[in-house]
Write a protein that holds these residues in place. Sequence first.
Motif, PDB file in Angstrom:
ATOM      1  N   SER A  13      -1.865  13.280   1.083  1.00 18.25           N
ATOM      2  CA  SER A  13      -2.677  12.307   0.437  1.00 18.25           C
ATOM      3  C   SER A  13      -1.850  11.345  -0.562  1.00 18.25           C
ATOM      4  CB  SER A  13      -4.062  13.184  -0.301  1.00 18.25           C
ATOM      5  OG  SER A  13      -3.475  13.743  -1.602  1.00 18.25           O
ATOM      6  N   VAL A  14      -2.543  10.424  -0.913  1.00 23.72           N
ATOM      7  CA  VAL A  14      -2.099   9.381  -1.972  1.00 23.72           C
ATOM      8  C   VAL A  14      -2.669   9.849  -3.222  1.00 23.72           C
ATOM      9  CG1 VAL A  14      -1.817   7.095  -2.609  1.00 23.72           C
ATOM     10  CG2 VAL A  14      -1.782   7.329  -0.421  1.00 23.72           C
ATOM     11  N   ARG A  15      -1.965  10.506  -4.309  1.00 24.37           N
ATOM     12  CA  ARG A  15      -2.306  11.003  -5.378  1.00 24.37           C
ATOM     13  C   ARG A  15      -1.270  10.874  -6.451  1.00 24.37           C
ATOM     14  NH1 ARG A  15      -2.973  15.520  -2.343  1.00 24.37           N
ATOM     15  NH2 ARG A  15      -1.962  17.278  -3.154  1.00 24.37           N
ATOM     16  N   GLU A  16      -1.637  10.851  -7.838  1.00 22.54           N
ATOM     17  CA  GLU A  16      -0.718  11.123  -8.759  1.00 22.54           C
ATOM     18  C   GLU A  16       0.087  12.349  -8.855  1.00 22.54           C
ATOM     19  OE1 GLU A  16      -2.434  10.241 -12.452  1.00 22.54           O
ATOM     20  OE2 GLU A  16      -3.569   8.779 -11.777  1.00 22.54           O
ATOM     21  N   GLU A  17       1.261  12.231  -9.377  1.00 21.08           N
ATOM     22  CA  GLU A  17       2.089  13.640  -9.098  1.00 21.08           C
ATOM     23  C   GLU A  17       1.530  14.819 -10.002  1.00 21.08           C
ATOM     24  OE1 GLU A  17       5.399  13.812  -8.155  1.00 21.08           O
ATOM     25  OE2 GLU A  17       4.931  12.193  -7.459  1.00 21.08           O
ATOM     26  N   GLY A  18       1.435  15.958  -9.325  1.00 23.20           N
ATOM     27  CA  GLY A  18       0.881  17.116 -10.005  1.00 23.20           C
ATOM     28  C   GLY A  18      -0.323  17.496  -9.960  1.00 23.20           C
ATOM     29  N   ARG A  19      -1.101  16.406  -9.156  1.00 23.76           N
ATOM     30  CA  ARG A  19      -2.420  16.832  -8.830  1.00 23.76           C
ATOM     31  C   ARG A  19      -2.723  17.461  -7.677  1.00 23.76           C
ATOM     32  NH1 ARG A  19      -6.467  13.883 -11.332  1.00 23.76           N
ATOM     33  NH2 ARG A  19      -5.658  11.954 -12.714  1.00 23.76           N
ATOM     34  N   ARG A  20      -3.697  18.412  -7.626  1.00 29.01           N
ATOM     35  CA  ARG A  20      -4.059  19.539  -6.389  1.00 29.01           C
ATOM     36  C   ARG A  20      -4.953  18.526  -5.511  1.00 29.01           C
ATOM     37  NH1 ARG A  20      -5.679  22.274 -10.881  1.00 29.01           N
ATOM     38  NH2 ARG A  20      -7.763  22.367  -9.811  1.00 29.01           N
ATOM     39  N   ARG A  24       1.010  -1.340  -0.032  1.00 34.18           N
ATOM     40  CA  ARG A  24      -0.025  -0.044   0.006  1.00 34.18           C
ATOM     41  C   ARG A  24       0.726   1.122  -0.005  1.00 34.18           C
ATOM     42  NH1 ARG A  24      -3.142   3.621   3.340  1.00 34.18           N
ATOM     43  NH2 ARG A  24      -1.881   3.088   5.137  1.00 34.18           N
ATOM     44  N   LYS A  25       0.697   2.212  -0.698  1.00 33.67           N
ATOM     45  CA  LYS A  25       1.191   3.479  -0.987  1.00 33.67           C
ATOM     46  C   LYS A  25       0.898   4.408   0.237  1.00 33.67           C
ATOM     47  CE  LYS A  25       2.647   7.099  -4.312  1.00 33.67           C
ATOM     48  NZ  LYS A  25       2.187   7.661  -5.641  1.00 33.67           N
ATOM     49  N   GLN A  26       1.930   4.862   0.731  1.00 38.22           N
ATOM     50  CA  GLN A  26       1.632   5.918   1.956  1.00 38.22           C
ATOM     51  C   GLN A  26       1.427   7.565   1.406  1.00 38.22           C
ATOM     52  OE1 GLN A  26       4.766   5.901   4.648  1.00 38.22           O
ATOM     53  NE2 GLN A  26       3.614   4.242   5.791  1.00 38.22           N
ATOM     54  N   PRO A  27       0.644   8.336   2.000  1.00 32.33           N
ATOM     55  CA  PRO A  27       0.477   9.485   1.247  1.00 32.33           C
ATOM     56  C   PRO A  27       1.713  10.452   1.437  1.00 32.33           C
ATOM     57  CG  PRO A  27      -0.838   9.338   3.594  1.00 32.33           C
ATOM     58  CD  PRO A  27       0.119   8.065   3.160  1.00 32.33           C
ATOM     59  N   THR A  28       1.891  11.492   0.610  1.00 28.51           N
ATOM     60  CA  THR A  28       2.902  12.266   0.437  1.00 28.51           C
ATOM     61  C   THR A  28       2.307  13.905   0.651  1.00 28.51           C
ATOM     62  OG1 THR A  28       2.494  12.647  -2.033  1.00 28.51           O
ATOM     63  CG2 THR A  28       4.308  11.160  -1.200  1.00 28.51           C
ATOM     64  N   SER A  29       3.249  14.739   0.905  1.00 25.49           N
ATOM     65  CA  SER A  29       2.937  16.154   1.200  1.00 25.49           C
ATOM     66  C   SER A  29       3.080  17.100  -0.073  1.00 25.49           C
ATOM     67  CB  SER A  29       3.433  16.672   2.427  1.00 25.49           C
ATOM     68  OG  SER A  29       4.789  16.987   2.176  1.00 25.49           O
ATOM     69  N   ARG A  30       2.882  18.359   0.169  1.00 25.22           N
ATOM     70  CA  ARG A  30       3.314  19.291  -1.067  1.00 25.22           C
ATOM     71  C   ARG A  30       4.872  19.644  -0.793  1.00 25.22           C
ATOM     72  NH1 ARG A  30       0.381  24.670  -0.401  1.00 25.22           N
ATOM     73  NH2 ARG A  30       0.714  24.347   1.858  1.00 25.22           N
ATOM     74  N   MET A  31       5.326  20.042   0.303  1.00 24.46           N
ATOM     75  CA  MET A  31       6.752  20.678   0.272  1.00 24.46           C
ATOM     76  C   MET A  31       7.701  19.849   1.034  1.00 24.46           C
ATOM     77  SD  MET A  31       6.621  23.013  -1.716  1.00 24.46           S
ATOM     78  CE  MET A  31       8.113  24.110  -1.564  1.00 24.46           C
ATOM     79  N   CYS A  32       7.303  18.879   1.625  1.00 25.95           N
ATOM     80  CA  CYS A  32       8.392  18.079   2.128  1.00 25.95           C
ATOM     81  C   CYS A  32       9.583  17.817   1.457  1.00 25.95           C
ATOM     82  CB  CYS A  32       7.871  16.641   2.933  1.00 25.95           C
ATOM     83  SG  CYS A  32       8.826  15.447   3.494  1.00 25.95           S
ATOM     84  N   PHE A  33      10.749  17.901   1.950  1.00 24.71           N
ATOM     85  CA  PHE A  33      12.051  17.878   1.153  1.00 24.71           C
ATOM     86  C   PHE A  33      12.105  16.285   0.788  1.00 24.71           C
ATOM     87  CE2 PHE A  33      16.670  16.462   0.830  1.00 24.71           C
ATOM     88  CZ  PHE A  33      16.895  17.144  -0.122  1.00 24.71           C
ATOM     89  N   ASN A  73       7.786  20.212  -4.120  1.00 21.99           N
ATOM     90  CA  ASN A  73       9.006  20.670  -3.919  1.00 21.99           C
ATOM     91  C   ASN A  73      10.215  20.949  -5.068  1.00 21.99           C
ATOM     92  OD1 ASN A  73      11.792  21.350  -2.539  1.00 21.99           O
ATOM     93  ND2 ASN A  73      11.049  20.775  -0.517  1.00 21.99           N
ATOM     94  N   PRO A  74      10.619  21.866  -5.476  1.00 18.46           N
ATOM     95  CA  PRO A  74      11.501  21.799  -6.852  1.00 18.46           C
ATOM     96  C   PRO A  74      12.846  21.410  -6.328  1.00 18.46           C
ATOM     97  CG  PRO A  74      11.384  23.974  -6.001  1.00 18.46           C
ATOM     98  CD  PRO A  74      10.196  23.246  -5.126  1.00 18.46           C
ATOM     99  N   VAL A  75      13.263  21.141  -5.441  1.00 19.34           N
ATOM    100  CA  VAL A  75      14.501  20.622  -4.943  1.00 19.34           C
ATOM    101  C   VAL A  75      14.640  19.322  -4.048  1.00 19.34           C
ATOM    102  CG1 VAL A  75      15.847  23.010  -5.206  1.00 19.34           C
ATOM    103  CG2 VAL A  75      15.105  22.033  -2.957  1.00 19.34           C
ATOM    104  N   GLY A  76      13.455  18.834  -4.037  1.00 18.99           N
ATOM    105  CA  GLY A  76      13.180  17.624  -3.178  1.00 18.99           C
ATOM    106  C   GLY A  76      13.608  16.461  -3.758  1.00 18.99           C
ATOM    107  N   LEU A  77      13.747  15.483  -3.154  1.00 17.59           N
ATOM    108  CA  LEU A  77      13.704  14.051  -3.525  1.00 17.59           C
ATOM    109  C   LEU A  77      12.560  13.411  -4.115  1.00 17.59           C
ATOM    110  CD1 LEU A  77      15.892  12.849  -0.601  1.00 17.59           C
ATOM    111  CD2 LEU A  77      16.838  13.533  -2.849  1.00 17.59           C
ATOM    112  N   LYS A  78      11.266  13.596  -3.775  1.00 18.08           N
ATOM    113  CA  LYS A  78      10.111  13.154  -4.142  1.00 18.08           C
ATOM    114  C   LYS A  78      10.095  11.548  -3.982  1.00 18.08           C
ATOM    115  CE  LYS A  78       9.190  17.044  -7.459  1.00 18.08           C
ATOM    116  NZ  LYS A  78      10.263  18.036  -6.815  1.00 18.08           N
TER     117      LYS A  78
END
Length: 163
Positions: free
Chosen positions: A151-158, A2-11, A17-22
């Motif tokens: 949340s768990v969602r595809e890249e780039g979704r609001r 199961r995939k865990q949620p991610t946030s907007r700006m966490c490194f 986050n434009p410089v984050g590891l994603k």
Amino acid sequence: MRKQPTSRMCFVCGRENPVGLKLHFYEDHQANQVRADFVIPDAYQGYPGVAHGGIVSTVLDEVSGRAMMMETAGEQLLVTLRMTVRFRQPTPTESPLTAVGWVERASGVGAKVAGEVRLPDGTVTATCESLLVEPPDAFKERWGEEKPYWSVREEGRRPDERL
């Protein structure tokens, strides 16, 4: 898994986050572990071809802390109080890696967690042991502003876009 949620700006996991590891984290309930497969870009090296120890420590902090989410279904907010990292050998950049985290002991107010970074052949490059605790109320209030984006969602979704 199961995939865990991610946030907007966490490194580590922030989608925006434009410089984050994603990084993306997955729960392996059979092994009672959280895992992330990733590559550390050369931009985060300490020495040529070697990941900076601070980046490796950051990944360990995230994966070990996320292991506790399996215990609490992500409902208990915890932060790292103390973390001990052991660097066993250099962690390469531009190479496939796996971070693994697990809970060693949990209580109502915190947890002892651990993690490691592995090479594709299973060799461990770094390990950590951490103590997690509940943060102060002021910290929790600031987290409330970010929670709608967690949340768990595809890249780039609001957060208002549905999958």
